[in-house]
Design a protein around this motif. Structure first.
Motif, mmCIF file in Angstrom:
data_model
loop_
_atom_site.group_PDB
_atom_site.id
_atom_site.type_symbol
_atom_site.label_atom_id
_atom_site.label_comp_id
_atom_site.label_asym_id
_atom_site.label_seq_id
_atom_site.Cartn_x
_atom_site.Cartn_y
_atom_site.Cartn_z
ATOM 1 N N LEU A 82 6.030 -4.631 -6.442
ATOM 2 C CA LEU A 82 6.742 -3.487 -5.870
ATOM 3 C C LEU A 82 8.054 -3.282 -6.629
ATOM 4 O O LEU A 82 8.750 -4.253 -6.931
ATOM 5 C CB LEU A 82 7.064 -3.724 -4.390
ATOM 6 C CG LEU A 82 6.051 -3.285 -3.346
ATOM 7 C CD1 LEU A 82 6.619 -3.523 -1.943
ATOM 8 C CD2 LEU A 82 5.655 -1.830 -3.500
ATOM 9 N N PRO A 83 8.429 -2.041 -6.930
ATOM 10 C CA PRO A 83 9.716 -1.808 -7.585
ATOM 11 C C PRO A 83 10.865 -2.134 -6.635
ATOM 12 O O PRO A 83 10.781 -1.858 -5.428
ATOM 13 C CB PRO A 83 9.681 -0.308 -7.916
ATOM 14 C CG PRO A 83 8.743 0.280 -6.913
ATOM 15 C CD PRO A 83 7.699 -0.778 -6.664
ATOM 16 N N PRO B 25 0.807 -1.230 0.000
ATOM 17 C CA PRO B 25 0.000 0.000 0.000
ATOM 18 C C PRO B 25 0.834 1.271 0.000
ATOM 19 O O PRO B 25 0.383 2.322 -0.474
ATOM 20 C CB PRO B 25 -0.820 -0.118 1.296
ATOM 21 C CG PRO B 25 -0.841 -1.576 1.609
ATOM 22 C CD PRO B 25 0.477 -2.100 1.150
ATOM 23 N N PHE B 26 2.074 1.193 0.513
ATOM 24 C CA PHE B 26 2.927 2.373 0.588
ATOM 25 C C PHE B 26 3.721 2.594 -0.701
ATOM 26 O O PHE B 26 4.347 3.636 -0.863
ATOM 27 C CB PHE B 26 3.895 2.239 1.766
ATOM 28 C CG PHE B 26 3.224 2.223 3.104
ATOM 29 C CD1 PHE B 26 2.922 3.401 3.759
ATOM 30 C CD2 PHE B 26 2.871 1.023 3.712
ATOM 31 C CE1 PHE B 26 2.290 3.396 4.995
ATOM 32 C CE2 PHE B 26 2.241 0.991 4.948
ATOM 33 C CZ PHE B 26 1.940 2.187 5.586
ATOM 34 N N GLN B 27 3.696 1.592 -1.597
ATOM 35 C CA GLN B 27 4.401 1.676 -2.884
ATOM 36 C C GLN B 27 5.840 2.167 -2.702
ATOM 37 O O GLN B 27 6.311 3.075 -3.423
ATOM 38 C CB GLN B 27 3.635 2.560 -3.858
ATOM 39 C CG GLN B 27 2.443 1.864 -4.480
ATOM 40 C CD GLN B 27 2.853 0.609 -5.274
ATOM 41 O OE1 GLN B 27 3.506 0.701 -6.302
ATOM 42 N NE2 GLN B 27 2.466 -0.566 -4.770
ATOM 43 N N ALA B 28 6.525 1.554 -1.755
ATOM 44 C CA ALA B 28 7.914 1.925 -1.496
ATOM 45 C C ALA B 28 8.843 1.250 -2.500
ATOM 46 O O ALA B 28 8.552 0.166 -3.017
ATOM 47 C CB ALA B 28 8.301 1.524 -0.073
ATOM 48 N N LEU B 29 9.955 1.895 -2.785
ATOM 49 C CA LEU B 29 11.024 1.292 -3.565
ATOM 50 C C LEU B 29 11.882 0.469 -2.608
ATOM 51 O O LEU B 29 12.387 1.001 -1.615
ATOM 52 C CB LEU B 29 11.866 2.375 -4.238
ATOM 53 C CG LEU B 29 13.120 1.916 -4.996
ATOM 54 C CD1 LEU B 29 12.739 1.080 -6.214
ATOM 55 C CD2 LEU B 29 13.964 3.113 -5.402
ATOM 56 N N ILE B 30 12.045 -0.821 -2.887
ATOM 57 C CA ILE B 30 12.786 -1.707 -1.994
ATOM 58 C C ILE B 30 14.228 -1.822 -2.470
ATOM 59 O O ILE B 30 14.494 -2.147 -3.633
ATOM 60 C CB ILE B 30 12.139 -3.107 -1.927
ATOM 61 C CG1 ILE B 30 10.652 -2.984 -1.577
ATOM 62 C CG2 ILE B 30 12.871 -3.986 -0.929
ATOM 63 C CD1 ILE B 30 10.364 -2.248 -0.284
ATOM 64 N N VAL B 31 15.167 -1.570 -1.564
ATOM 65 C CA VAL B 31 16.593 -1.584 -1.874
ATOM 66 C C VAL B 31 17.258 -2.738 -1.139
ATOM 67 O O VAL B 31 17.073 -2.901 0.070
ATOM 68 C CB VAL B 31 17.266 -0.264 -1.454
ATOM 69 C CG1 VAL B 31 18.721 -0.233 -1.896
ATOM 70 C CG2 VAL B 31 16.505 0.937 -1.999
ATOM 71 N N SER B 32 18.015 -3.546 -1.866
ATOM 72 C CA SER B 32 18.771 -4.621 -1.224
ATOM 73 C C SER B 32 20.002 -4.913 -2.068
ATOM 74 O O SER B 32 20.335 -4.131 -2.970
ATOM 75 C CB SER B 32 17.887 -5.867 -1.048
ATOM 76 O OG SER B 32 18.467 -6.748 -0.086
ATOM 77 N N GLY B 33 20.686 -6.031 -1.771
ATOM 78 C CA GLY B 33 21.995 -6.244 -2.369
ATOM 79 C C GLY B 33 22.144 -7.410 -3.321
ATOM 80 O O GLY B 33 23.268 -7.752 -3.689
ATOM 81 N N LEU B 34 21.031 -8.056 -3.729
ATOM 82 C CA LEU B 34 21.040 -9.149 -4.706
ATOM 83 C C LEU B 34 21.839 -10.366 -4.229
ATOM 84 O O LEU B 34 22.189 -11.233 -5.014
ATOM 85 C CB LEU B 34 21.590 -8.654 -6.058
ATOM 86 C CG LEU B 34 21.178 -9.438 -7.304
ATOM 87 C CD1 LEU B 34 19.691 -9.316 -7.560
ATOM 88 C CD2 LEU B 34 21.963 -8.966 -8.524
ATOM 89 N N ALA B 35 22.135 -10.433 -2.937
ATOM 90 C CA ALA B 35 22.921 -11.547 -2.399
ATOM 91 C C ALA B 35 22.009 -12.722 -2.063
ATOM 92 O O ALA B 35 20.780 -12.633 -2.133
ATOM 93 C CB ALA B 35 23.678 -11.095 -1.153
#
Length: 377
Positions: free
Chosen positions: A171-172, A145-155
């Motif tokens: 989600l992006p 619902p917050f349509q946040a961009l999720i950031v992580s490290g592909l690990a």
């Protein structure tokens, strides 16, 4: 002769790849000389007067050895559909611009907006448990619902679980890499990385063909922390790499939450320690986290209705100083903002801005929020 803008970008790449120069020094050189291309046209006497630039670095700059690599890199990026985001570009993430150790340039592939309204970093152990997997997937679902961009490290582990859950839930998501964009690590995540580029993407500060050397991972972690409004640690060992991301997030005055776990689980030892030492708030749900950091969907819906009538019912800042009106206008336009972002975008020194914000708070115009954020009342 190269167009001036293109020449400036290639000169910046040449500086980055000049031996003995890091991101902080590049920004300092550009600031002192008035542009990357002007660094290379400066004389030796001027260069050695710049703090941190000694004889060896000055001579290395004047040799111009980084230009051959920079010109090839610029062409190769164009051929491979790789976007370059220089710190002076509008596409460069605003959340990084005010950080002293931010990369001078970012490479990206995909379809996403660095400056999306909300960003969440999700990090954790490579040795994810079933509990950690379930929690990660639940967090992603609750963030929809917050349509946040999720950031992580592909690990392995928490990272890839978060990315795949984003793809499943629409989600992006972006993966910040410790290698070049054409060197997917680990290689088994190649397909996921390709899928992410349709609704998200991959990002790095490293040149094409760069291998994921050990020391590049802590540098990668600072970018994850810097891009994220809030970082959630799902599972972490006592000395896990995620704790490095937490340190960067704290230095950048970003919110950090940790998921509590079984006291006998090695995967949760780091998270429990963060909570115990007050280095992270306890994570219980996305709703609780949103309330703690001032995310309010209902308020945004109301603001959306208000904006329909802004021309008919303008907000007046009469009676306030020019600086106060500027800050109030920024908060009205952008919503809740961190003090570092306010300082950078307004051009005010932090000490002056802190006094101004305190006065506005006393006047009942603004409120302070967790994570050194401020918003209109």
């Amino acid at each position: 002769m190269l167009p001036s803008l293109e020449n400036e970008k290639i000169s910046t790449l040449a500086l980055i790849h000049t031996p003995g120069i890091g991101s902080v020094t590049v920004r300092q050189l550009i600031s002192y000389c008035g542009g990357a291309s002007k660094v290379f046209t400066s004389d030796y006497k001027k260069l050695i007067k710049i703090p941190g630039i000694g004889d060896k670095v000055a001579r290395s700059i004047l040799n111009g050895g980084g230009f051959a690599f920079a010109e090839k890199e610029f062409v190769d990026c164009g051929k491979s559909d790789t976007q370059l985001h220089f710190v002076t570009d509008k596409t460069y993430p605003g959340r990084l611009k005010s950080l002293y150790d931010a990369p001078v340039v970012l490479y990206s592939r995909g379809q996403f907006d660095f400056n999306q309204q909300r960003t969440v970093g999700i990090v954790g152990t490579r040795q994810i448990s079933e509990y950690g997997k379930t929690v990660t997937e639940t967090i992603i679902k609750e963030l929809v619902p917050f349509q946040a961009l999720i950031v992580s490290g592909l690990a392995y582990g928490v990272d890839i679980t978060a990315h795949r859950a984003c793809l499943k839930n629409g989600l992006p998501t972006i993966g910040v890499m410790a290698s070049g964009l054409d060197v997917i690590y680990p290689a088994v995540h190649q397909r996921t990385a390709q899928e992410m580029q349709v609704h998200g993407g991959i990002v790095t500060e490293n040149a094409l063909a760069t291998k994921p050397d050990f020391m590049r991972f802590p540098a990668r972690n600072r970018i994850i922390a810097g891009l994220s409004d809030v970082t959630i640690v799902v599972e972490s060992a006592k000395k896990g790499g995620s704790l490095i991301t937490v340190e960067f997030a704290q230095n950048y005055h970003r919110d950090v939450f940790a998921v509590p776990g079984n006291l006998s689980s090695p995967q949760s030892e780091g998270c429990n320690q963060l909570i115990r030492d007050n280095k992270a708030a306890i994570f219980t749900s996305v709703q609780d986290m949103a309330m703690a950091i001032g995310w309010n969907l209902d308020q945004e819906l109301n603001n959306g209705l208000v904006k329909q009538f802004e021309k008919e019912i303008p907000m007046s800042f009469d009676g306030f100083t020019q600086d106060e009106g500027q800050v109030l206008g920024m908060l009205r336009q952008k919503g809740n903002m961190q003090i570092d972002d306010l300082s950078w975008q307004s051009g005010m020194h932090l000490n002056k801005l802190a006094t101004l914000l305190l006065n506005l708070e006393f006047q009942g115009m603004i409120k302070s929020l967790p994570g050194k954020k401020y918003g209109l009342i």
